[in-house]
Design an enzyme around this catalytic site. Structure first.
Site, PDB file in Angstrom:
ATOM      1  N   LYS A 179      42.787  34.507  32.793  1.00 59.32           N
ATOM      2  CA  LYS A 179      41.866  33.705  32.917  1.00 59.32           C
ATOM      3  C   LYS A 179      40.562  34.454  32.136  1.00 59.32           C
ATOM      4  CE  LYS A 179      38.193  31.258  35.529  1.00 59.32           C
ATOM      5  NZ  LYS A 179      37.413  30.957  36.634  1.00 59.32           N
ATOM      6  N   GLU A 213      44.975  45.670  34.028  1.00 59.34           N
ATOM      7  CA  GLU A 213      46.707  45.582  34.460  1.00 59.34           C
ATOM      8  C   GLU A 213      47.372  44.598  33.258  1.00 59.34           C
ATOM      9  OE1 GLU A 213      44.137  45.163  36.645  1.00 59.34           O
ATOM     10  OE2 GLU A 213      44.755  45.882  38.537  1.00 59.34           O
ATOM     11  N   GLY A 220      40.600  31.581  39.576  1.00 61.70           N
ATOM     12  CA  GLY A 220      42.013  32.090  39.342  1.00 61.70           C
ATOM     13  C   GLY A 220      42.978  31.654  40.352  1.00 61.70           C
ATOM     14  N   ARG A 221      42.775  31.906  41.396  1.00 64.38           N
ATOM     15  CA  ARG A 221      43.685  31.703  42.683  1.00 64.38           C
ATOM     16  C   ARG A 221      43.833  30.234  42.899  1.00 64.38           C
ATOM     17  NH1 ARG A 221      39.040  34.052  44.112  1.00 64.38           N
ATOM     18  NH2 ARG A 221      37.512  32.993  45.611  1.00 64.38           N
ATOM     19  N   GLU A 252      41.000  36.312  49.709  1.00 64.22           N
ATOM     20  CA  GLU A 252      39.909  36.424  48.446  1.00 64.22           C
ATOM     21  C   GLU A 252      39.022  35.340  48.568  1.00 64.22           C
ATOM     22  OE1 GLU A 252      41.232  38.326  44.592  1.00 64.22           O
ATOM     23  OE2 GLU A 252      40.878  36.182  43.823  1.00 64.22           O
ATOM     24  N   HIS A 264      63.765  39.976  62.680  1.00 60.57           N
ATOM     25  CA  HIS A 264      64.442  41.293  62.990  1.00 60.57           C
ATOM     26  C   HIS A 264      63.291  42.425  62.507  1.00 60.57           C
ATOM     27  CE1 HIS A 264      68.234  39.407  64.018  1.00 60.57           C
ATOM     28  NE2 HIS A 264      67.914  38.526  63.172  1.00 60.57           N
ATOM     29  N   LYS A 274      37.585  48.047  40.790  1.00 59.91           N
ATOM     30  CA  LYS A 274      38.102  48.123  39.336  1.00 59.91           C
ATOM     31  C   LYS A 274      37.067  49.236  38.725  1.00 59.91           C
ATOM     32  CE  LYS A 274      39.085  43.208  38.701  1.00 59.91           C
ATOM     33  NZ  LYS A 274      38.647  41.932  38.408  1.00 59.91           N
TER      34      LYS A 274
HETATM   35  O1  F6P Z   1      41.540  40.310  41.731  1.00 62.38           O
HETATM   36  C1  F6P Z   1      40.502  39.692  41.068  1.00 62.38           C
HETATM   37  C2  F6P Z   1      41.010  38.785  40.103  1.00 62.38           C
HETATM   38  O2  F6P Z   1      39.650  38.340  39.228  1.00 62.38           O
HETATM   39  C3  F6P Z   1      41.415  37.470  40.808  1.00 62.38           C
HETATM   40  O3  F6P Z   1      40.502  36.660  41.126  1.00 62.38           O
HETATM   41  C4  F6P Z   1      42.293  36.796  39.683  1.00 62.38           C
HETATM   42  O4  F6P Z   1      43.167  35.990  40.156  1.00 62.38           O
HETATM   43  C5  F6P Z   1      42.972  37.963  39.107  1.00 62.38           C
HETATM   44  O5  F6P Z   1      41.990  39.061  39.048  1.00 62.38           O
HETATM   45  C6  F6P Z   1      43.232  37.853  37.558  1.00 62.38           C
HETATM   46  O6  F6P Z   1      42.413  37.680  36.757  1.00 62.38           O
HETATM   47  P1  F6P Z   1      42.645  37.347  35.299  1.00 62.38           P
HETATM   48  O7  F6P Z   1      43.417  35.959  35.430  1.00 62.38           O
HETATM   49  O8  F6P Z   1      41.118  36.947  34.761  1.00 62.38           O
HETATM   50  O9  F6P Z   1      43.448  38.071  34.702  1.00 62.38           O
END
Ligand code: F6P
Length: 535
Positions: A196, A202, A254-255, A340, A371, A500
């Site tokens: 987003k 990452e 995002g979620r 979250e 199990h 972060k």
């Molecule tokens: O973990 C924090 C967060 O901002 C989430 O809310 C989001 O889904 C994720 O990182 C990934 O963010 P992006 O889609 O901006 O890479």
């Protein structure tokens, strides 16, 4: 309100779940709700008519209905970020106008959906190719909301797969991308960079690695990259041209974003028609959530059960236990969705929460969990409310005997949790096995199950795209209702920021570019040990 509920929960009259059934032969029917062939059974809890009425009063007193209507109406209910919350617009296939400050967002939503469908068809039909021919593999690079939803749903709907294979890379651990790309043909692979913000460290690191990997054998790697983002200027800077960028706006969290372009890998895997069926399921649950009275409203009741167990009874966690192997990633998905969203410490107004945040959510599919951790669920000293999910039928008619065992196990677990095994029964078992005296007592004690442990069951016929859409929307609205009752803004996530920021301080220390003198003793010692270990 909470005081009243706590008094009810402490009342000796409603201590035994089994006794509630003995007093009310209709309990299974009166403490369950159905919608479109789905059944949510909350009769195996200590909630009785008075407690349910008090819970519904609680929802009413927090104006759940008004907040819900404000959300659907596009008001800026995400007050800490000044944004509307309109993931529901992404599944509004009817296209009824949805206004933000007078502007209808639906034309843009439907246009993006049509572009996604064109692209998915092109990939699936071989019109969009890699350097050496039709795309055989799609690699989605994203994390959190840009990963968990598509990964979970793609796995859930594997019986509908008739497109290229889909892979998901999320972790910055190089092992993730290394193991995923190993064995793939770069000249026939499509990479979707899903972020987003298009800044998540990452994802950007993995995307750069994937581009390097592709550049080793593909003349124009950017041609096999697609971006999904709401930060269009950044996607351009990464080298992905606008025609292969699928955007969404900041009113999709995002979620909550699986329903739009973040769902592209799912659409490529199952095809646009099944993807629309998935959206239709979500829209159907939206209509139910909007229209059904609170006391027969499935998301509201699911939320109220959650509040009863965590806030009122004080149980610290809840387990999500799908008896549906294809929902194996649902617990992880729900961990982000619920924790979250409702893992906060202050109210919308910034005051400390009076009744705490949402609970810890965890789980695994049955029967595997049986199990592993069910031992604690049955005999451990803390109560874990269990949320069972069960598909009555599978997609493999020739394996009906597997399905019967699966169903029997799920039903047996909720029964066992409720009824338990009293000492007298355990003694009888040991006596029958030949034990006597003190030895009998000792062995019997280990075979006692306290019982009276609450569970709910969501039962549906089969995991189709529509059902999955309904289930996910059900949980989204559950989170919303819990958030409203607790006074939480379920749509921000400031709690992820500090880690972060500190990671970006530690990286240069590891690289030898900073000395880290300001760090605490433990962190300095751990850094030193990483370096001494070759890191
Ligand atoms: O973990 C924090 C967060 O901002 C989430 O809310 C989001 O889904 C994720 O990182 C990934 O963010 P992006 O889609 O901006 O890479």
């Amino acid at each position: 309100m909470f005081d009243r509920l706590k008094r009810l929960a402490g009342d000796p009259a409603r201590q035994e779940i089994a006794a509630l059934f003995a007093h009310d032969p209709e309990r299974a029917a009166t403490f369950s709700v159905t919608h479109d062939g789905m059944l949510f059974d909350y009769s195996k809890t200590r909630i009785d008519a008075e407690a349910r009425a008090a819970l519904v009063d609680l929802a009413e007193s927090h104006e759940v209905a008004a907040r819900r209507d404000a959300m659907f109406a596009g008001q800026a209910i995400n007050e800490t970020e000044g944004r509307a919350v309109l993931h529901t617009a992404l599944r509004n296939l009817a296209g009824d106008p949805v206004l933000i400050e007078g502007r209808d967002v639906m034309p843009g939503v439907l246009e993006t959906l049509a572009r996604m469908e064109d692209f998915a068809d092109a990939v699936r039909g071989g019109r969009f190719t890699g350097q050496d021919g039709a795309i055989t593999d799609v690699v989605n690079i994203g994390i959190g909301g840009s990963h968990l939803g598509p990964e979970m749903a793609t796995r859930a709907l594997s019986p509908c797969h008739d497109g290229p294979r889909c892979h998901f890379v999320s972790n910055v651990d190089g092992a993730d991308i290394h193991d995923t790309l190993k064995g793939l043909d770069p000249a026939r692979t499509l990479v979707i960079v899903a972020s987003k913000s298009f800044t998540t460290a990452e994802t950007m690191t993995n995307a750069a690695t994937a581009r390097e990997w592709m550049a080793q054998s593909v003349a124009d790697p950017a041609a096999q990259f697609v971006a999904v983002s709401s930060a269009l200027e950044r996607t351009g800077a990464f080298g992905i041209p606008p025609e292969r960028v699928f955007g969404f706006e900041d009113w999709v969290g995002g979620r909550y974003s699986l329903w739009g372009p973040i769902g592209l890998p799912l659409m490529i895997a199952i095809g646009p028609a099944d993807f629309r069926a998935f959206l239709g399921g979500g829209a159907d649950m939206d209509a139910h959530f909007r229209d059904a009275p609170l006391d027969v409203n499935m998301p509201v009741l699911l939320a109220l059960c959650g509040i009863w167990h965590h806030q009122v009874c004080g149980y610290p966690t809840r387990a999500v236990l799908p008896y549906d192997q294809r929902l194996a990633r649902l617990p992880a998905y729900l961990q982000q969705l619920e924790m979250e969203s409702n893992g906060k410490r202050v109210t919308m107004a910034g005051a400390p929460l009076e009744n705490g945040s949402g609970p810890v959510v965890w789980g695994e599919p049955g029967t595997n969990g049986q199990h592993a951790f069910y031992q604690l669920i049955h005999q451990g000293t803390q109560v874990v409310p269990c949320e069972f999910m069960l598909a009555a039928t599978g997609h493999e008619p020739h394996l009906a005997h597997h399905q019967r065992m699966l169903v029997a196990n799920c039903l047996a677990q909720s029964e066992a949790l409720m009824r338990g095994r009293p000492m007298a029964e355990a003694r009888e078992m040991m006596r029958a096995a030949g034990a006597t005296g003190k030895e009998l007592e000792r062995l019997a004690a280990h075979r006692v199950f306290p019982g009276n442990r609450p569970s709910t069951t969501l039962l549906y016929d089969r995991l189709t795209p529509r059902r999955l859409g309904q289930i996910i929307a059900l949980y989204e609205h559950r989170v919303f209702v819990e958030g409203v009752v607790l006074g939480i803004n379920s749509f921000d996530q400031w709690g992820v920021e500090l880690g972060k920021a500190l990671a970006s301080e530690i990286e240069p220390i590891l690289a030898g570019e900073a000395d880290g003198a300001e760090k605490d003793g433990s962190t300095r010692a751990l850094i030193a040990q990483v370096k001494a270990s070759g890191g």
